[in-house]
Motif scaffolding. Structure first.
Motif, PDB file in Angstrom:
ATOM      1  N   LEU A  45      -3.512   1.553   2.626  1.00 21.56           N
ATOM      2  CA  LEU A  45      -4.343   2.123   3.572  1.00 21.56           C
ATOM      3  C   LEU A  45      -5.900   0.840   3.798  1.00 21.56           C
ATOM      4  CD1 LEU A  45      -6.227   4.365   5.432  1.00 21.56           C
ATOM      5  CD2 LEU A  45      -5.848   6.062   2.961  1.00 21.56           C
ATOM      6  N   PRO A  46      -6.376   0.739   2.574  1.00 17.10           N
ATOM      7  CA  PRO A  46      -7.432   0.360   2.867  1.00 17.10           C
ATOM      8  C   PRO A  46      -7.180  -1.201   3.653  1.00 17.10           C
ATOM      9  CG  PRO A  46      -7.073   0.127  -0.123  1.00 17.10           C
ATOM     10  CD  PRO A  46      -6.019   0.796   0.693  1.00 17.10           C
ATOM     11  N   TYR A  47      -6.140  -2.145   3.700  1.00 17.04           N
ATOM     12  CA  TYR A  47      -5.517  -2.791   4.634  1.00 17.04           C
ATOM     13  C   TYR A  47      -5.869  -2.315   5.642  1.00 17.04           C
ATOM     14  CZ  TYR A  47      -2.926  -6.248   7.620  1.00 17.04           C
ATOM     15  OH  TYR A  47      -2.848  -7.042   8.255  1.00 17.04           O
ATOM     16  N   LEU A  48      -5.150  -1.565   5.736  1.00 19.84           N
ATOM     17  CA  LEU A  48      -5.258  -0.660   7.471  1.00 19.84           C
ATOM     18  C   LEU A  48      -6.477  -0.463   8.064  1.00 19.84           C
ATOM     19  CD1 LEU A  48      -2.119   1.281   6.905  1.00 19.84           C
ATOM     20  CD2 LEU A  48      -2.037  -0.392   8.295  1.00 19.84           C
ATOM     21  N   ASN A  49      -7.286  -0.250   7.023  1.00 17.62           N
ATOM     22  CA  ASN A  49      -8.559   0.710   7.663  1.00 17.62           C
ATOM     23  C   ASN A  49      -9.920  -1.393   7.528  1.00 17.62           C
ATOM     24  OD1 ASN A  49     -10.034   2.736   8.211  1.00 17.62           O
ATOM     25  ND2 ASN A  49     -11.032   2.613   6.147  1.00 17.62           N
ATOM     26  N   HIS A  57      -3.890  -8.941  -3.412  1.00 24.87           N
ATOM     27  CA  HIS A  57      -3.465  -6.873  -3.421  1.00 24.87           C
ATOM     28  C   HIS A  57      -1.977  -6.452  -2.647  1.00 24.87           C
ATOM     29  CE1 HIS A  57      -7.738  -7.968  -2.497  1.00 24.87           C
ATOM     30  NE2 HIS A  57      -8.091  -6.959  -2.910  1.00 24.87           N
ATOM     31  N   GLU A  58      -1.407  -7.055  -1.780  1.00 24.57           N
ATOM     32  CA  GLU A  58       0.061  -6.933  -1.318  1.00 24.57           C
ATOM     33  C   GLU A  58       0.491  -6.704  -2.234  1.00 24.57           C
ATOM     34  OE1 GLU A  58       2.988  -8.729   2.203  1.00 24.57           O
ATOM     35  OE2 GLU A  58       0.464  -7.679   2.574  1.00 24.57           O
ATOM     36  N   GLN A  59       1.094  -8.250  -3.465  1.00 27.23           N
ATOM     37  CA  GLN A  59       2.151  -7.648  -4.715  1.00 27.23           C
ATOM     38  C   GLN A  59       1.633  -6.568  -5.009  1.00 27.23           C
ATOM     39  OE1 GLN A  59       4.695 -10.270  -4.764  1.00 27.23           O
ATOM     40  NE2 GLN A  59       4.108 -10.594  -2.627  1.00 27.23           N
ATOM     41  N   SER A  60       1.098  -6.729  -5.716  1.00 23.47           N
ATOM     42  CA  SER A  60       0.099  -5.426  -6.778  1.00 23.47           C
ATOM     43  C   SER A  60       0.911  -4.195  -6.012  1.00 23.47           C
ATOM     44  CB  SER A  60      -0.762  -5.126  -6.641  1.00 23.47           C
ATOM     45  OG  SER A  60      -1.863  -6.662  -8.238  1.00 23.47           O
ATOM     46  N   SER A 153      -0.738   6.433 -10.226  1.00 24.37           N
ATOM     47  CA  SER A 153      -0.437   5.426  -9.575  1.00 24.37           C
ATOM     48  C   SER A 153      -0.408   4.628  -8.636  1.00 24.37           C
ATOM     49  CB  SER A 153       1.410   4.932  -9.907  1.00 24.37           C
ATOM     50  OG  SER A 153       1.424   5.725 -10.646  1.00 24.37           O
ATOM     51  N   ILE A 154      -0.831   5.196  -7.906  1.00 26.13           N
ATOM     52  CA  ILE A 154      -1.731   4.839  -6.573  1.00 26.13           C
ATOM     53  C   ILE A 154      -2.883   4.556  -6.607  1.00 26.13           C
ATOM     54  CG2 ILE A 154      -2.242   4.600  -3.565  1.00 26.13           C
ATOM     55  CD1 ILE A 154       1.200   6.186  -3.106  1.00 26.13           C
ATOM     56  N   GLU A 155      -3.553   5.836  -7.212  1.00 31.06           N
ATOM     57  CA  GLU A 155      -4.823   5.811  -7.231  1.00 31.06           C
ATOM     58  C   GLU A 155      -5.736   4.716  -7.997  1.00 31.06           C
ATOM     59  OE1 GLU A 155      -6.893   9.843  -8.091  1.00 31.06           O
ATOM     60  OE2 GLU A 155      -4.503  10.400  -8.081  1.00 31.06           O
ATOM     61  N   GLN A 156      -5.085   4.240  -9.463  1.00 30.90           N
ATOM     62  CA  GLN A 156      -4.908   3.512 -10.587  1.00 30.90           C
ATOM     63  C   GLN A 156      -5.564   1.982  -9.937  1.00 30.90           C
ATOM     64  OE1 GLN A 156      -2.121   4.802 -13.286  1.00 30.90           O
ATOM     65  NE2 GLN A 156      -4.152   4.822 -14.515  1.00 30.90           N
ATOM     66  N   PHE A 157      -4.355   1.451  -8.090  1.00 32.56           N
ATOM     67  CA  PHE A 157      -3.767   0.748  -7.684  1.00 32.56           C
ATOM     68  C   PHE A 157      -5.927   0.806  -7.268  1.00 32.56           C
ATOM     69  CE2 PHE A 157      -2.923  -1.588  -3.299  1.00 32.56           C
ATOM     70  CZ  PHE A 157      -3.136  -2.218  -3.561  1.00 32.56           C
ATOM     71  N   HIS A 158      -5.977   1.456  -5.982  1.00 30.85           N
ATOM     72  CA  HIS A 158      -7.037   0.849  -5.491  1.00 30.85           C
ATOM     73  C   HIS A 158      -8.290   1.139  -6.388  1.00 30.85           C
ATOM     74  CE1 HIS A 158      -5.760   4.217  -1.858  1.00 30.85           C
ATOM     75  NE2 HIS A 158      -4.776   2.276  -1.956  1.00 30.85           N
ATOM     76  N   GLU A 159      -8.750   2.101  -7.326  1.00 28.96           N
ATOM     77  CA  GLU A 159      -9.775   1.814  -8.679  1.00 28.96           C
ATOM     78  C   GLU A 159      -9.466   0.594  -9.196  1.00 28.96           C
ATOM     79  OE1 GLU A 159     -11.384   4.135 -12.801  1.00 28.96           O
ATOM     80  OE2 GLU A 159      -9.140   4.994 -11.532  1.00 28.96           O
ATOM     81  N   HIS A 160      -8.792  -0.783  -9.252  1.00 28.18           N
ATOM     82  CA  HIS A 160      -9.087  -1.909  -9.773  1.00 28.18           C
ATOM     83  C   HIS A 160      -9.328  -2.852  -9.125  1.00 28.18           C
ATOM     84  CE1 HIS A 160      -7.394  -4.926 -12.485  1.00 28.18           C
ATOM     85  NE2 HIS A 160      -7.027  -4.919 -11.172  1.00 28.18           N
ATOM     86  N   PHE A 161      -8.764  -2.008  -7.796  1.00 21.97           N
ATOM     87  CA  PHE A 161      -9.210  -3.452  -6.122  1.00 21.97           C
ATOM     88  C   PHE A 161     -10.508  -2.522  -6.052  1.00 21.97           C
ATOM     89  CE2 PHE A 161      -4.882  -4.649  -6.561  1.00 21.97           C
ATOM     90  CZ  PHE A 161      -5.229  -6.000  -6.854  1.00 21.97           C
TER      91      PHE A 161
END
Length: 262
Positions: A45-49, A57-60, A153-161
């Motif tokens: 979503l962040p990339y698409l937006n 980002h992609e590998q993570s 898990s997706i929230e944690q990924f988003h929060e990290h970045f």
């Protein structure tokens, strides 16, 4: 960018993940890894937006998708038939995916993200245990439990970045999909451990609103709130807004029908 581009990007992302986890024997006997479109969409979503997006980002994101594949593989184990070859290989598939996502993150030397995701997996596992242990909770608590399982898990990924602005869409969207899946099982005459746990907790609810009614009402309310979030958001671009509307089949008349029920 348009919806076709979003769809193509998701499919390309899926192909990259499959290349990362390919294992001929496991694929034959345990099937493809669970790579649901909505989860892949929210990871991207962040990339698409239009956010800044690089290889890390992609590998993570791929690693997080593999986490969900590992958790889904372990969920597929049938308690009464765990000795069959396919079930044993499903267990191995879950273990294999678990090892892969740690390996992927280790290659990036991203210790903070590894720590965050590892703690999150513990939290998710505890929440799943509460489903299997027939823990009695209020309906609201069950919704929080399922929301954590589906989206943490997706929230944690988003929060990290530092993509936290997307959290509400992730949490609501994945809860909507889970509720839809549960209601589809009911239509097919099937049940899940989650439904059994809801039934066990039914004495905690208002008797005039049994759990099946509550699930339908919660689904309708979550769709209304998602539509409100989308329409009021200044963050999402037009193509992403429309993709979300189509992904969850959001319609304004749903809001009208629910308001009439109230």
């Amino acid at each position: 960018m348009n919806e076709q581009f979003i769809q193509q990007t998701i499919e390309q992302f899926r192909s990259k993940i499959l290349m990362s986890v390919r294992h001929r024997t496991l694929r034959i006997h345990a099937g493809e890894p669970d790579l649901r479109e909505d989860r892949l969409f929210f990871l991207l979503l962040p990339y698409l937006n239009g956010e800044h997006w690089n290889d890390e980002h992609e590998q993570s994101a791929i690693s997080v998708a593999v986490i969900y594949s590992a958790l889904a593989a372990h969920d597929q184990i049938k308690e009464l038939n765990a000795s069959s070859k396919s079930q044993q290989l499903t267990v191995l598939a879950g273990d294999y995916y678990s090892g892969l996502y740690y390996q992927m993150l280790a290659r990036l030397s991203n210790i903070d993200l590894i720590r965050s995701l590892s703690n999150g997996i513990i939290d998710i596992s505890e929440k799943k245990a509460s489903v299997y242990d027939n823990v009695k909770q209020s309906f609201e608590k069950w919704m929080e439990t399922i929301q954590t399982i589906e989206s943490l898990s997706i929230e944690q990924f988003h929060e990290h970045f530092e993509f936290v602005g997307y959290h509400s869409f992730v949490r609501r969207g994945l809860l909507i999909r889970r509720l839809e899946n549960e209601l589809e099982l009911v239509k097919l005459g099937k049940s899940s451990r989650f439904q059994e746990s809801l039934a066990e907790s039914e004495s905690e609810y208002d008797f005039s609103h049994p759990w099946l009614v509550l699930l339908n009402r919660e689904l309708a309310n979550q769709k209304i709130k998602m539509m409100e979030d989308i329409s009021q958001s200044h963050l999402l671009c037009h193509a992403v807004r429309q993709f979300l509307v189509d992904l969850y089949n959001l319609r304004l008349n749903e809001q009208v029908s629910v308001m009439r029920e109230r």
